[in-house]
Design an enzyme around this catalytic site. Sequence first.
Site, mmCIF file in Angstrom:
data_model
loop_
_atom_site.group_PDB
_atom_site.id
_atom_site.type_symbol
_atom_site.label_atom_id
_atom_site.label_comp_id
_atom_site.label_asym_id
_atom_site.label_seq_id
_atom_site.Cartn_x
_atom_site.Cartn_y
_atom_site.Cartn_z
ATOM 1 N N ASP A 29 38.146 47.646 39.269
ATOM 2 C CA ASP A 29 39.157 47.211 38.305
ATOM 3 C C ASP A 29 39.275 48.312 37.251
ATOM 4 O O ASP A 29 38.267 48.760 36.715
ATOM 5 C CB ASP A 29 38.724 45.889 37.662
ATOM 6 C CG ASP A 29 39.822 45.221 36.852
ATOM 7 O OD1 ASP A 29 40.472 45.925 36.047
ATOM 8 O OD2 ASP A 29 40.010 44.013 37.011
ATOM 9 N N HIS A 93 43.150 37.909 44.704
ATOM 10 C CA HIS A 93 42.090 38.857 44.398
ATOM 11 C C HIS A 93 40.884 38.128 43.821
ATOM 12 O O HIS A 93 41.018 37.209 43.037
ATOM 13 C CB HIS A 93 42.552 39.972 43.458
ATOM 14 C CG HIS A 93 43.193 39.535 42.183
ATOM 15 N ND1 HIS A 93 44.430 38.953 42.117
ATOM 16 C CD2 HIS A 93 42.760 39.614 40.910
ATOM 17 C CE1 HIS A 93 44.742 38.696 40.856
ATOM 18 N NE2 HIS A 93 43.731 39.081 40.102
ATOM 19 N N HIS A 95 37.441 38.644 41.729
ATOM 20 C CA HIS A 95 36.745 39.526 40.787
ATOM 21 C C HIS A 95 35.246 39.434 41.044
ATOM 22 O O HIS A 95 34.695 38.329 41.095
ATOM 23 C CB HIS A 95 36.982 39.082 39.336
ATOM 24 C CG HIS A 95 38.382 39.184 38.861
ATOM 25 N ND1 HIS A 95 38.848 40.275 38.165
ATOM 26 C CD2 HIS A 95 39.431 38.326 38.987
ATOM 27 C CE1 HIS A 95 40.118 40.091 37.857
ATOM 28 N NE2 HIS A 95 40.493 38.920 38.344
#
Length: 131
Positions: A29, A93, A95
């Site tokens: 990220d 997505h 994390h």
Amino acid sequence: MASLFTKIVKGEVPAYKVAENSQFLAFLDVRPNAKGHTLCIPKKEVDKLFELEEEMYQELLRFTRKVALGLEKTVSCKRVGMAVVGLEVPHVHVHLIPLNSMQDMDFSRNQEMTEEEFQELADAIKENVVL
């Protein structure tokens, strides 16, 4: 219009990739909560996690687990946390966030890293991910 993550999959937007197979991609990220904050995505663009076909959902979790284990070997942390929010980018997505405190899960706190730091970290994680 393709999502930002689809553009990353297609190579139209650069990313610090840490793992990849035919169906999934993991990359750092660029606005990390903590050093090593990684995103795992299906290459197929699907907006919401629970819209994934059952098999792809299960495979995404298997892929994510492998990335998390590699991340944990690379980044010093108490554990790797997992979150699925899905509001910023309309593409599933997951994390993966190295955690040392609950504050590391605070998405309003971002750490600054240089391009070199990102690349070195991506390379180190890549070495520890076994697909």
